[in-house]
Design a protein around this motif. Structure first.
Motif, PDB file in Angstrom:
ATOM      1  N   ARG A 154       0.833  -1.202   0.000  1.00  0.00           N
ATOM      2  CA  ARG A 154       0.000   0.000   0.000  1.00  0.00           C
ATOM      3  C   ARG A 154       0.870   1.257   0.000  1.00  0.00           C
ATOM      4  O   ARG A 154       0.532   2.259  -0.659  1.00  0.00           O
ATOM      5  N   ASN A 183       1.968   1.801  -3.503  1.00  0.00           N
ATOM      6  CA  ASN A 183       0.910   2.375  -4.333  1.00  0.00           C
ATOM      7  C   ASN A 183       0.743   3.871  -4.097  1.00  0.00           C
ATOM      8  O   ASN A 183       0.486   4.634  -5.040  1.00  0.00           O
ATOM      9  N   SER A 237      -6.044   6.619 -14.125  1.00  0.00           N
ATOM     10  CA  SER A 237      -7.136   5.725 -14.490  1.00  0.00           C
ATOM     11  C   SER A 237      -7.424   5.914 -15.968  1.00  0.00           C
ATOM     12  O   SER A 237      -7.076   6.935 -16.558  1.00  0.00           O
ATOM     13  N   TYR A 273      -7.539   0.443 -10.739  1.00  0.00           N
ATOM     14  CA  TYR A 273      -7.510   1.849 -10.324  1.00  0.00           C
ATOM     15  C   TYR A 273      -8.852   2.309  -9.754  1.00  0.00           C
ATOM     16  O   TYR A 273      -8.968   3.446  -9.291  1.00  0.00           O
ATOM     17  N   HIS A 274      -9.860   1.434  -9.748  1.00  0.00           N
ATOM     18  CA  HIS A 274     -11.143   1.728  -9.107  1.00  0.00           C
ATOM     19  C   HIS A 274     -11.383   0.877  -7.860  1.00  0.00           C
ATOM     20  O   HIS A 274     -12.502   0.846  -7.340  1.00  0.00           O
ATOM     21  N   TYR A 275     -10.364   0.198  -7.380  1.00  0.00           N
ATOM     22  CA  TYR A 275     -10.536  -0.610  -6.174  1.00  0.00           C
ATOM     23  C   TYR A 275     -11.000   0.252  -5.000  1.00  0.00           C
ATOM     24  O   TYR A 275     -10.563   1.403  -4.845  1.00  0.00           O
ATOM     25  N   GLN A 323     -11.316   1.423  -0.954  1.00  0.00           N
ATOM     26  CA  GLN A 323     -10.245   1.687   0.001  1.00  0.00           C
ATOM     27  C   GLN A 323      -9.986   0.529   0.953  1.00  0.00           C
ATOM     28  O   GLN A 323      -9.060   0.618   1.761  1.00  0.00           O
ATOM     29  N   TYR A 377      -8.476  -1.870   0.086  1.00  0.00           N
ATOM     30  CA  TYR A 377      -7.154  -2.318  -0.356  1.00  0.00           C
ATOM     31  C   TYR A 377      -6.099  -1.230  -0.237  1.00  0.00           C
ATOM     32  O   TYR A 377      -5.007  -1.372  -0.789  1.00  0.00           O
ATOM     33  N   ARG A 429      -4.753   4.469  -1.625  1.00  0.00           N
ATOM     34  CA  ARG A 429      -4.595   4.762  -3.049  1.00  0.00           C
ATOM     35  C   ARG A 429      -4.728   3.462  -3.834  1.00  0.00           C
ATOM     36  O   ARG A 429      -4.138   2.445  -3.467  1.00  0.00           O
ATOM     37  N   SER A 430      -5.483   3.504  -4.895  1.00  0.00           N
ATOM     38  CA  SER A 430      -5.655   2.316  -5.730  1.00  0.00           C
ATOM     39  C   SER A 430      -4.389   2.043  -6.527  1.00  0.00           C
ATOM     40  O   SER A 430      -3.616   2.965  -6.827  1.00  0.00           O
ATOM     41  N   HIS A 444     -13.367  -7.435  -7.258  1.00  0.00           N
ATOM     42  CA  HIS A 444     -12.139  -6.994  -6.597  1.00  0.00           C
ATOM     43  C   HIS A 444     -11.741  -7.947  -5.480  1.00  0.00           C
ATOM     44  O   HIS A 444     -10.800  -7.659  -4.730  1.00  0.00           O
TER      45      HIS A 444
END
Length: 343
Positions: free
Chosen positions: A148, A151, A166, A207-209, A211, A213, A216-217, A245
């Protein structure tokens, strides 16, 4: 035109001397790779161990025509006029004094900032494919999972250098572990023109995951499709047993492998819709990351069942970005055709 070679490290120097098909760049895996006595191409020395019989393996990119090698800042690169192969690494200790920022996050931001600065200066601003090796990727620093932190730093650099995080211009990528004491290693292929990004309808775009994860995606597309004259190159990002996801089939490596290959097949179907019908499971070049070496025979059997006994694959022991994932598979396809790519 590019060619992808899987070869033992002991054969890399000989391949580099082939003037008819010079090397644009290479990545070698395993402690046995050692230094390669050839200065004309960038070499990524990846601190993960191969699972095959060779003590060290390499993935090399060859091309035709004159090459221009160089170094810009800490980025080693080589270009053929259309594409550029680049390698850089940043030790966390170098960025450990960044005020209030965990060292890995700072190192990730610094690595990508240096990379974007070099690519812009050289005229190859478009990342097609990026490989990242993050030391102790599933560990924690400053109370945050290290993947994380990576990322966050990566996306900070994307935004600071005017890159989108994205959509259509996000590169294909992988992020795997490396030895805990290794530097952050980034190597890539970039071009003067952008690729076509491809997503997988079975998966939420990374890039749309949510939070769940991380704050920041991840900044990558499921695949990218590049065209150079009559050649199409399909770069399939690191792919795992994720639908939507969420991770599926925890603790079942056979099912994880089958689900992963279903995701690879779904990406291929999207590429076929773009006019690249000649690339299939049987003629991809695979790189397989295995968390537990004892699982490799099961994974290999599933891969051969799907792609054929003669499958081209490099198998490596590496931690995957989620601790519940046992295997990750990336792939590259090359097709030469007179058919134009449909947008």
């Amino acid at each position: 035109m590019l060619q992808l070679l899987h070869l033992p490290a002991s054969a890399l120097a000989q391949a580099a001397r082939d003037a008819s098909s010079p090397l644009l760049g290479a990545a070698c895996f395993g402690a046995g790779a050692g230094p390669i006595p050839h200065p004309l191409f960038p070499l990524a020395s990846v601190q993960v161990e191969p699972l095959a019989s060779e003590p060290a393996l390499c993935e090399a990119w060859s091309t035709q025509g004159p090459l221009q090698p160089g170094k810009t800042g800490c980025v080693h690169w080589c270009s053929n006029g259309d594409v550029l192969f680049a390698v850089l690494q940043v030790a966390e200790a170098v960025t450990a004094n960044a005020a209030g920022v965990p060292p890995l996050q700072a190192a990730s931001r610094a690595a990508y900032a240096d990379l974007f600065t070099a690519l812009d200066a050289l005229g190859y601003p478009h990342l097609l494919r990026v490989w990242n090796h993050v030391p102790d990727i599933n560990g924690e620093s400053a109370g945050v999972e290290r993947y994380r932190l990576f990322n966050i730093g990566r996306q900070d650099a994307f935004l600071a250098h005017g890159r989108t995080v994205s959509g259509a211009n996000v590169p294909a990528a992988s992020a795997l572990g490396a030895a805990a004491n290794a530097p952050l290693l980034v190597y890539c292929i970039a071009a003067r023109q952008p690729a076509v990004a491809i997503e997988n309808p079975r998966q939420l775009s990374a890039y749309h995951y949510p939070q769940d994860y991380g704050p920041r995606s991840p900044t990558f597309s499921r695949a990218s499709l590049a065209t150079f004259g009559p050649q199409h190159l399909l770069f399939i990002s690191g792919t795992a047993s994720i639908v939507g996801h969420r991770t599926l089939h925890a603790e079942d490596v056979a099912e994880q492998t089958r689900e992963t290959l279903r995701n690879v097949e779904a990406v291929l179907q999207q590429a076929h819709a773009k006019g690249v019908a000649g690339i299939g499971l049987a003629n991809l070049y695979y790189k397989v990351y295995v968390r537990h070496p004892a699982d490799w025979p099961v994974i290999r059997a599933e891969l051969q069942r799907a792609a054929g006994a003669a499958v081209h694959a490099i198998a490596l022991q590496a931690d995957v970005c989620r601790s519940d994932l046992l295997v990750e598979i990336e792939a590259t396809g090359l097709q030469t055709t007179n058919q134009d790519l449909r947008a």
